[in-house]
Design a protein around this motif. Structure first.
Motif, PDB file in Angstrom:
ATOM      1  N   PRO A  71      63.765  61.662  63.954  1.00 14.27           N
ATOM      2  CA  PRO A  71      63.839  60.437  64.753  1.00 14.27           C
ATOM      3  C   PRO A  71      62.730  60.392  65.790  1.00 14.27           C
ATOM      4  N   VAL A  72      62.114  59.241  65.949  1.00 14.07           N
ATOM      5  CA  VAL A  72      61.032  59.077  66.912  1.00 14.07           C
ATOM      6  C   VAL A  72      61.227  57.771  67.671  1.00 14.07           C
ATOM      7  N   ARG A  73      60.591  57.712  68.832  1.00 12.99           N
ATOM      8  CA  ARG A  73      60.601  56.515  69.661  1.00 12.99           C
ATOM      9  C   ARG A  73      59.172  56.008  69.817  1.00 12.99           C
ATOM     10  N   VAL A  74      59.009  54.692  69.782  1.00 12.23           N
ATOM     11  CA  VAL A  74      57.694  54.094  69.983  1.00 12.23           C
ATOM     12  C   VAL A  74      57.370  54.142  71.472  1.00 12.23           C
ATOM     13  N   VAL A  75      56.345  54.910  71.812  1.00 15.24           N
ATOM     14  CA  VAL A  75      55.921  55.033  73.207  1.00 15.24           C
ATOM     15  C   VAL A  75      54.933  53.931  73.563  1.00 15.24           C
ATOM     16  N   GLN A  76      54.042  53.616  72.626  1.00 12.99           N
ATOM     17  CA  GLN A  76      52.996  52.625  72.897  1.00 12.99           C
ATOM     18  C   GLN A  76      52.572  51.979  71.583  1.00 12.99           C
ATOM     19  N   VAL A  77      52.256  50.697  71.653  1.00 16.12           N
ATOM     20  CA  VAL A  77      51.632  49.989  70.537  1.00 16.12           C
ATOM     21  C   VAL A  77      50.246  49.564  71.027  1.00 16.12           C
ATOM     22  N   ARG A  78      49.217  50.272  70.568  1.00 15.08           N
ATOM     23  CA  ARG A  78      47.860  50.086  71.093  1.00 15.08           C
ATOM     24  C   ARG A  78      47.025  49.274  70.103  1.00 15.08           C
ATOM     25  N   ARG A  79      46.469  48.175  70.588  1.00 13.34           N
ATOM     26  CA  ARG A  79      45.637  47.316  69.748  1.00 13.34           C
ATOM     27  C   ARG A  79      44.267  47.963  69.552  1.00 13.34           C
ATOM     28  N   GLU A  80      43.859  48.150  68.282  1.00 15.09           N
ATOM     29  CA  GLU A  80      42.553  48.716  67.963  1.00 15.09           C
ATOM     30  C   GLU A  80      41.561  47.614  67.587  1.00 15.09           C
ATOM     31  N   THR A  81      41.976  46.707  66.725  1.00 13.22           N
ATOM     32  CA  THR A  81      41.176  45.555  66.310  1.00 13.22           C
ATOM     33  C   THR A  81      42.137  44.376  66.188  1.00 13.22           C
ATOM     34  N   PRO A  82      41.622  43.161  65.929  1.00 16.93           N
ATOM     35  CA  PRO A  82      42.547  42.037  65.762  1.00 16.93           C
ATOM     36  C   PRO A  82      43.585  42.247  64.665  1.00 16.93           C
ATOM     37  N   SER A  83      43.310  43.105  63.695  1.00 16.56           N
ATOM     38  CA  SER A  83      44.249  43.286  62.583  1.00 16.56           C
ATOM     39  C   SER A  83      44.788  44.711  62.483  1.00 16.56           C
ATOM     40  N   THR A  84      44.568  45.536  63.515  1.00 16.06           N
ATOM     41  CA  THR A  84      44.971  46.941  63.440  1.00 16.06           C
ATOM     42  C   THR A  84      45.565  47.392  64.764  1.00 16.06           C
ATOM     43  N   VAL A  85      46.688  48.125  64.674  1.00 15.13           N
ATOM     44  CA  VAL A  85      47.291  48.720  65.869  1.00 15.13           C
ATOM     45  C   VAL A  85      47.574  50.187  65.599  1.00 15.13           C
ATOM     46  N   THR A  86      47.644  50.944  66.677  1.00 16.20           N
ATOM     47  CA  THR A  86      48.049  52.348  66.608  1.00 16.20           C
ATOM     48  C   THR A  86      49.409  52.496  67.264  1.00 16.20           C
ATOM     49  N   LEU A  87      50.333  53.127  66.535  1.00 21.96           N
ATOM     50  CA  LEU A  87      51.642  53.450  67.087  1.00 21.96           C
ATOM     51  C   LEU A  87      51.593  54.853  67.671  1.00 21.96           C
ATOM     52  N   VAL A  88      52.005  54.990  68.899  1.00 26.34           N
ATOM     53  CA  VAL A  88      52.140  56.298  69.534  1.00 26.34           C
ATOM     54  C   VAL A  88      53.630  56.630  69.539  1.00 26.34           C
TER      55      VAL A  88
END
Length: 720
Positions: free
Chosen positions: A376-393
Motif C-alpha cells: 500500500p502506498v500514498r500519493v505524496v505529490q503529483v508533479r507536472r513534468e510536461t503538458p502530457s506527463t506527470v510524476t507520482l511521488v
C-alpha cells in the motif's frame, strides 16, 4: 420446491425464537458502540476485505465481498466511512458489514445507513459497531490451509437456481458465509456463519438449509426473519477467488427430523434456516483475489493483529462505568492481555467441543510469513513534468514502512481502484533506488483508463498499491549508451540519477533522446542541469522531430560515430517499436554483441476476447508432478486461482508485460488478453501467460520454468 410445500414446523414470532435460543447476556449487548473508536479504526486500517449486505433502490437484497487491500475503507469521521462498490446495483437505506482480518477469529461488525454515493464510492453513516466472537470462523476453519482439489459433481434434485453452473459444487465446499437480513425498524445485519465441511446443505434445486447452532444468543438473524423473510448471503471457499451470491426468502424451523440430519456427535443444532432460493450465481471476485485471503503471508500474527478481545473489552467499558473500571484495572496488569487471549481461546474450544466439534484451534495467531502481495502506498505529490506527463511521488503506508529497493530501469505495477474496480498498469521507476519515496512518471494516453485517472483523478493523500519491482531491463557498472523516445526516458532517468549519485569510475552516460517538441521533453530542465554539473560523465543529445525530422538509421550512425563508445559500453533502448527496430539494426550492423544490447518493448494486455461463463477445473504440475487441482471461477485468471489456492505460481507484474508468469498449457483451451509479451516461438510451443489467461475448458498447466522466458516486456505499458 417452495417452503409452503414442505411439511416442516415454522417459527413465526420472536417469543418462539427466544424460547429455544434464549436471551443474550447483558454484556453481549452492552459492548455495542455507536461510533468508530480507535480500536475500530485500527481494525479497518488492517482489514483487506469485508462482507457487505445491502438492498438496492428496487428492494433487492444483496450480499457481496468488498475491498482487496488493507485500508480499503476510508474513515471520514467517527460516524462516517466510505469505500468503492464496483457493482452496478445502487445501495439504499440500511446496510451492514462483517470486516475480516485474515488469520483472526473475531470479526468487526458494523451496521449503518447509506449516507451518500459519488459514482462507485459509497459513504456510510455508522449506527452500531461491535466485535463478534470467533466461533463462526473457528467452526469453518476459514483460515486453515485450503484443500487443493476440485469438488466432484453434486447431484441436485429438481429444477431451480441451485442447479446453476458450479453452484452445488461451490456449496459442497463452502464452510463459511455472511448472511444479511433486515428488521422491521429499518436496521440491517450481516452475520457470519461457519460449519465444516459445509455451512449450507441443498435439499433440492430451489431449497437449502443452514444449521443454527448455539452461540452468544444475540439471534439477530432469527429475530429479523420473523419480521422480513428476505435475505441474501455471500459464501466463500478457502483457496478460491470466487464468491457464491445467493438471495431468496428464509424461514426458521425446529423440525426434529431435519435437525437430526445436521447433528454432530449426536447433537443437533438448536434450529435451522430453510432458504427458498430465488437467485444463485458463482462469480470471480476482485476483492477476494486481491486480498489473498488464503495466503499465509497475509495472515496476521500475534504481533501484528489488532487484539480484538481487548477492543471488545474497551467497547464494553465505554458502555458501563462499573465495567470500565474493571476492564481498565485488569488491562493495567502486565501480561494480562495475553492471558485473557488464551482464556478466551480455551472458552471457544470448550464451547465448540460441547456442540460436537472436534478440537479446533483459533485461527490467526500463528506467525505470519512472507510479505503482502501488494504494497500500500500514498500519493505524496503529483508533479507536472510536461503538458502530457506527470510524476507520482509515492510513500509506503504499510505496517512497517520501508524504502523502495530495485535495480535502476526496473518497473512497478500500480494498482488503483477506478470506478470501484482494480486497474493495473506497469510503469518504470524514474527515481533512484533506496529512497523512502518511489517516483513513477506517467504519460497521458488518449482514451487511457489508468493514465486518465492519474492525470485527472489522483490527488495527494490518495491511496494506491504497487507490485514489484520486476523486469530485466536494468543497468550494471559499465558505460551506458541510452536511446529513448517519449516516455521511454523514464527508466533511463532512474539509471542516470543512480549513476551520477555514485562513483565516477562506474563509467559515463550518453543519452540520445527523441521528443516531438521542446515542451514534450520529459525531465528537460533536470537533464540540462545534470549535464552541466557532470561534465565528462553525462552527455544529452536531443532530437525534436518537428524540427529535425524523425530519427533514422543514418542519424543514429552519425551520433554513434561522434560518440565513439568503448567496447565495454552497454546499449539500452526504450521507445516505440519502429524506432527501436531501427536502432537495433544499426547496432547489429556495427557488430555490437547482442548481450550488450538491452531493449524494452511497449506491451499492454487490453482485453480477453473469449471467456468462460462457468467455473473450470485447473490442474497445476511441475516436472510432471501434480501440485494441485483448483477451480477457476468466471472472471478469474489462471494466476489468481492458483495463488488463491496457495500454489507456487510464477509471476511478477500481473499485467502481461514481464513474461515471468509464462506456463505451458499441456491440456485444454485458454484465452488470454492481447497484446502481451509472448513471443511467436512461445505461442507455437503452447505457452500462455497465467496473469492474463483464462480457461475455456478443463486445463492442465506445467509451471516448470522454460529454458528461455523470451523477451521481458516493458514497463511503461501502452494503454487502450
Amino acid at each position: 420446491m417452495n417452503w409452503e410445500n414442505k411439511n416442516l414446523h415454522r417459527l413465526s414470532t420472536a417469543t418462539e425464537v427466544e424460547a429455544v435460543v434464549g436471551r443474550p447476556a447483558p454484556m453481549i449487548v452492552r459492548k455495542e458502540i455507536s461510533a468508530l473508536d480507535a480500536g475500530c479504526r485500527l481494525i479497518l486500517d488492517r482489514c483487506p476485505a469485508a462482507a457487505f449486505g445491502y438492498r438496492d433502490v428496487g428492494g433487492t437484497s444483496r450480499t457481496t465481498i468488498i475491498g482487496g487491500a488493507p485500508g480499503f475503507v476510508r474513515v471520514r469521521s467517527a460516524t462516517r466511512f466510505s469505500f468503492f462498490l464496483p457493482e452496478p446495483g445502487e445501495p439504499d437505506g440500511p446496510v451492514s458489514f462483517c470486516f475480516l482480518l485474515p488469520g483472526v477469529g473475531e470479526i468487526l461488525r458494523v451496521n449503518g445507513v447509506i449516507a451518500g454515493r459519488d459514482g462507485a464510492r459509497v459513504t456510510v453513516g455508522v449506527e452500531q459497531a461491535y466485535v463478534h466472537c470467533a466461533q463462526a470462523v473457528m467452526r469453518s476453519r476459514l483460515w486453515h490451509p485450503p484443500v487443493r482439489s476440485a469438488p466432484g459433481p453434486v447431484a441436485v434434485a429438481g429444477d431451480g437456481p441451485l442447479r446453476g453452473p458450479g453452484v452445488a459444487e461451490f456449496l459442497a465446499s463452502s464452510p463459511f458465509l455472511a448472511l444479511s437480513t433486515w428488521d422491521s425498524a429499518g436496521g440491517s445485519d450481516t452475520s457470519p456463519r461457519g460449519d465444516h465441511p459445509a455451512v449450507a446443505h441443498i435439499l433440492d434445486g430451489r431449497t437449502l438449509v443452514i444449521a443454527d447452532r448455539k452461540g452468544n444468543k444475540r439471534a439477530d438473524t432469527l429475530h429479523n426473519l420473523v419480521h422480513d423473510d428476505r435475505l441474501s448471503f455471500a459464501a466463500l471457499v478457502p483457496g478460491r477467488g470466487g464468491v457464491l451470491h445467493v438471495r431468496g426468502r428464509g424461514a426458521i424451523t425446529d423440525d426434529a427430523a431435519l435437525l437430526a440430519t445436521m447433528a454432530l456427535r449426536g447433537m443437533p443444532p438448536n434450529l435451522a434456516l430453510v432458504v427458498d432460493v430465488e437467485h444463485a450465481e458463482v462469480s470471480g471476485s476482485d476483492a477476494v483475489t486481491r486480498a489473498r485471503l488464503w495466503s499465509p503471508g497475509t495472515h496476521l500474527g500475534r504481533d501484528t493483529a489488532p487484539d480484538l478481545v481487548a477492543i471488545g473489552g474497551a467497547h464494553l467499558a465505554g458502555e458501563s462505568a462499573a465495567a470500565g473500571r474493571v476492564v481498565r484495572a485488569v488491562a493495567a496488569i502486565p501480561g494480562m492481555s495475553r492471558l485473557l487471549r488464551r482464556a478466551m481461546d480455551r472458552a471457544y474450544r470448550s464451547g465448540l467441543g460441547k456442540q460436537g466439534y472436534d478440537l479446533i484451534e483459533p485461527g490467526g495467531h500463528e506467525p505470519a510469513s512472507g510479505g503482502l502481495p501488494e504494497r500500500p502506498v500514498r500519493v505524496v505529490q503529483v508533479r507536472r513534468e510536461t503538458p502530457s506527463t506527470v510524476t507520482l511521488v509515492l510513500a509506503d503506508t504499510g505496517p512497517t514502512p520501508g524504502s523502495f529497493d530495485f535495480r535502476p530501469g526496473q518497473f512497478f505495477t500500480l494498482v488503483a481502484d477506478i470506478d470501484g474496480r482494480p486497474v493495473r498498469r506497469a510503469y518504470s521507476a524514474s527515481s533512484a533506488p533506496g529512497s523512502p519515496r518511489l517516483e513513477v512518471t506517467v504519460k497521458h494516453v488518449d482514451g487511457g483508463h489508468f493514465s486518465g485517472h492519474v492525470h485527472h483523478g489522483l490527488r495527494p493523500g490518495d491511496r494506491l498499491a504497487v507490485r514489484g519491482p520486476a523486469g530485466s531491463f536494468h543497468a550494471g557498472p559499465h558505460p551506458l549508451v541510452l536511446v529513448a523516445a517519449g516516455s521511454g526516458v523514464t527508466p533511463m532517468m532512474s539509471m542516470i540519477r543512480t549513476r551520477l549519485a555514485g562513483r565516477a569510475e562506474d563509467g559515463r552516460i550518453d543519452l540520445l533522446y527523441s521528443s516531438r517538441r521542446a515542451e514534450d521533453v520529459i525531465f528537460g530542465s533536470e537533464l540540462n542541469r545534470l549535464e552541466r554539473e557532470n561534465p565528462g560523465r553525462l552527455s544529452v543529445t536531443h532530437v525534436l522531430t518537428e524540427r529535425d525530422g524523425r530519427l533514422g538509421a543514418e542519424g543514429m550512425r552519425r551520433w554513434l560515430d561522434r560518440l565513439a563508445p568503448t567496447d565495454s559500453a552497454h546499449y539500452y533502448l526504450c521507445g516505440p517499436e519502429p524506432l527501436m527496430e531501427t536502432v537495433h539494426a544499426v547496432l547489429t550492423g556495427l557488430a555490437v554483441p547482442g548481450q550488450r544490447v538491452h531493449r524494452e518493448r511497449y506491451a499492454s494486455a487490453a482485453g480477453v476476447e473469449r471467456a468462460s461463463t462457468v467455473p473450470q477445473e485447473m490442474t497445476v504440475e511441475r516436472d510432471g508432478r501434480p501440485l494441485g487441482t483448483v477451480v477457476v471461477d468466471p472472471g478469474q485468471t489462471l494466476l489468481d486461482a492458483g495463488l488463491a489456492a496457495g500454489l507456487p505460481m510464477p509471476y511478477s507484474c500481473t499485467v502481461g508485460s514481464c513474461g515471468d508468469c509464462v506456463v505451458r498449457l499441456r491440456d485444454g483451451d485458454a484465452a488470454q488478453n492481447e497484446p502481451n509479451c509472448l513471443t511467436p516461438r512461445q505461442r507455437a510451443a503452447g505457452y500462455v501467460l497465467a496473469c492474463v489467461g483464462s480457461p475455456l475448458s478443463k486445463v492442465t498447466l506445467d509451471i516448470t520454468e522454460p529454458n528461455s522466458r523470451g523477451a521481458r516486456a516493458v514497463a511503461d505499458a501502452a494503454e487502450g
